[in-house]
Design an enzyme around this catalytic site. Structure first.
Site, PDB file in Angstrom:
ATOM      1  N   LYS A   1      -2.921  -6.393  -1.355  1.00  0.00           N
ATOM      2  CA  LYS A   1      -2.131  -6.084  -0.162  1.00  0.00           C
ATOM      3  C   LYS A   1      -2.177  -7.254   0.816  1.00  0.00           C
ATOM      4  O   LYS A   1      -3.236  -7.866   1.015  1.00  0.00           O
ATOM      5  CB  LYS A   1      -2.683  -4.810   0.482  1.00  0.00           C
ATOM      6  CG  LYS A   1      -1.925  -4.317   1.714  1.00  0.00           C
ATOM      7  CD  LYS A   1      -2.536  -3.016   2.207  1.00  0.00           C
ATOM      8  CE  LYS A   1      -1.842  -2.508   3.466  1.00  0.00           C
ATOM      9  NZ  LYS A   1      -2.408  -1.220   3.931  1.00  0.00           N
TER      10      LYS A   1
ATOM     11  N   SER B   1       0.980   1.993   4.406  1.00  0.00           N
ATOM     12  CA  SER B   1       1.398   0.605   4.485  1.00  0.00           C
ATOM     13  C   SER B   1       1.004  -0.189   3.244  1.00  0.00           C
ATOM     14  O   SER B   1       1.321  -1.356   3.135  1.00  0.00           O
ATOM     15  CB  SER B   1       0.747  -0.037   5.713  1.00  0.00           C
ATOM     16  OG  SER B   1      -0.678  -0.045   5.537  1.00  0.00           O
TER      17      SER B   1
ATOM     18  N   SER C   1      -2.242   5.318   4.672  1.00  0.00           N
ATOM     19  CA  SER C   1      -1.633   4.160   4.021  1.00  0.00           C
ATOM     20  C   SER C   1      -1.994   3.975   2.560  1.00  0.00           C
ATOM     21  O   SER C   1      -1.401   3.146   1.880  1.00  0.00           O
ATOM     22  CB  SER C   1      -2.009   2.881   4.782  1.00  0.00           C
ATOM     23  OG  SER C   1      -1.438   2.892   6.054  1.00  0.00           O
TER      24      SER C   1
END
Length: 428
Positions: free
Chosen positions: A76, A145, A169
């Site tokens: 990420k 996210s 997330s």
């Protein structure tokens, strides 16, 4: 011929360590997947095929024998990496090239993993969404996210991936994309090299293709992590709807209820858990603390270049400005008191079950839906797992959430293994 399309990271690493397949062969399979589907998925923000091949070649030369030998992993884009920029999906950081890896990225490399690239996140892992699409339906969001990591997993770009969670997330994208996900107890995994959002909640987490992949990553990223014993016995589970159950769509509720019935049919006990009324305020208290801590975390960016911040982030600053120090402190104290009550509620159970999300992945890329069923447990730092439920062909994924007591992560993974086996018809 080894089937990399369905093999989990645990199997792939065993094949590479045993010289049954080479790291190069593994890498080429996943590179082909990326080449085929990435133009429509948009999971990566930084991706260099030649660098992936170079890493695989180096692993073969030194005969890497780590727990993740030859396993491709998505990172990420809120984790620092020396070989890729770290931009946080913010124009402020377009030229940000870290001089060293985040702590957990270093551990992945030391374990023999191949860094496939950096995956899209929302702006500073908050609300402003990027271009990534859900592989199950390109017109739908993959969640936020940890969006690129989840979508890349679902598209077959890598068998494991790093995410983070502050509210929902990790668990929400796992539910939307049909993935196994594990968010450990708060504080178990160092956050060095990860840009903070709300330090009271921020936690490293990851995706895998199986529960045993989640365990494997725990062994790599949490040195000294208790071994999962793989014992099989009758389990006692709580089922908690929380005060927001009216947000659960009928289709999702039916899928969760069917999973509960399967567990009961297999001989496990599932009891309804009714929380005291005071817990209804947890959702708002989490939001209040998240706003205040987020405003402090990004105060530098607000002063530097406010014109480059999204409307969603500016709205967070506005809400924080209307919240007093006393209100924030009171919210923290309420959560601390309720954590003690919750510990007693969890005592009789191997785990508590619930919804990961109240809805399937919504249409559109501009919003990702509420995170209430994840952030409720995040408020107490408890370990969380998403188990993808078996669904009819053509239907969108739904996730069953499993929550453990604080620092009971190993026991939670053990229970998740057994639950997953029942739901997949592999365990009576």
């Amino acid at each position: 011929m080894h089937n990399f399309t369905h093999a989990d990271a645990t199997a792939i690493s065993e094949w590479v360590r045993s010289d049954v397949v080479s790291a190069e062969t593994v890498a080429e399979h996943f590179l082909e997947c990326v080449e085929s589907r990435e133009p429509s998925i948009k999971a990566f923000v930084s991706f260099e095929p030649d660098w992936v091949r170079s890493q695989a070649g180096q692993l073969t030369k030194r005969k890497a024998k780590g727990l993740l030998a030859g396993v491709p992993v998505g990172i990420k884009d809120n984790y620092d990496t020396v070989d890729h920029p770290t931009r946080f999906y913010s124009p402020i950081y377009d030229d940000n090239c870290p001089s060293r890896d985040a702590h957990v990225v270093s551990l992945l490399r030391q374990a023999g993993a191949i860094i496939m690239g950096k995956t899209h996140t929302t702006e500073f892992a908050y609300m402003h969404t990027g271009p990534t699409r859900n592989p199950h339906d390109l017109d739908r969001t993959p969640g936020s996210s940890s969006t690129g990591s989840a979508a890349g997993m679902a598209a077959g770009f890598f068998p494991i991936a790093l995410g983070t969670q502050t509210a929902g997330s990790l668990i929400k994208p796992a539910s939307y994309c049909g993935l196994y996900a594990f968010k450990p107890s708060y504080g178990l995994v160092p956050l060095e090299g990860v840009k903070p959002l709300a330090p009271s909640f921020d936690t490293v987490g990851w995706y895998g293709r199986s529960v045993r992949d989640l365990e494997l990553m725990a062994q790599v990223l949490i040195p000294g992590f208790p071994m999962v014993t793989h014992e099989r016995h009758v389990r006692s589970f709580g089922f908690c709807r929380t005060a927001r159950w009216d947000q659960v769509d009928e289709d999702v509720a039916k899928s969760l209820e069917a999973a509960v019935k399967d567990l009961q049919s297999a001989g496990h006990q599932v009891s309804e858990v009714l929380l005291p009324e005071e817990f209804a305020a947890v959702f708002d208290d989490h939001l209040l603390i998240n706003d205040c801590e987020g405003a402090r975390s990004f105060s530098k960016e607000l002063q530097m270049q406010p014109d480059k911040l999204s409307e969603e982030l500016l709205a967070m600053f506005e809400r924080a400005s209307l919240t007093t120090w006393e209100q924030e402190s009171a919210a923290q104290k309420r959560l601390a008191k309720l954590a003690i009550v919750l510990e007693e509620i969890f005592q009789p159970f191997d785990a508590v079950l619930g919804a990961s999300c109240g809805i399937v992945a919504p249409l559109g890329l501009g919003a990702t839906g509420p995170s209430d069923f994840s952030k409720f447990w995040m408020a107490f730092g408890l370990p969380q797992i998403n188990i993808p439920l078996v669904r009819n062909t053509g239907t969108l994924p739904v996730g069953l959430q499993m929550i453990g007591g604080f620092r009971s992560d190993s026991n939670l993974l053990q229970a998740a293994e057994q639950v997953d086996a029942v739901l997949r018809g592999a365990d009576a």
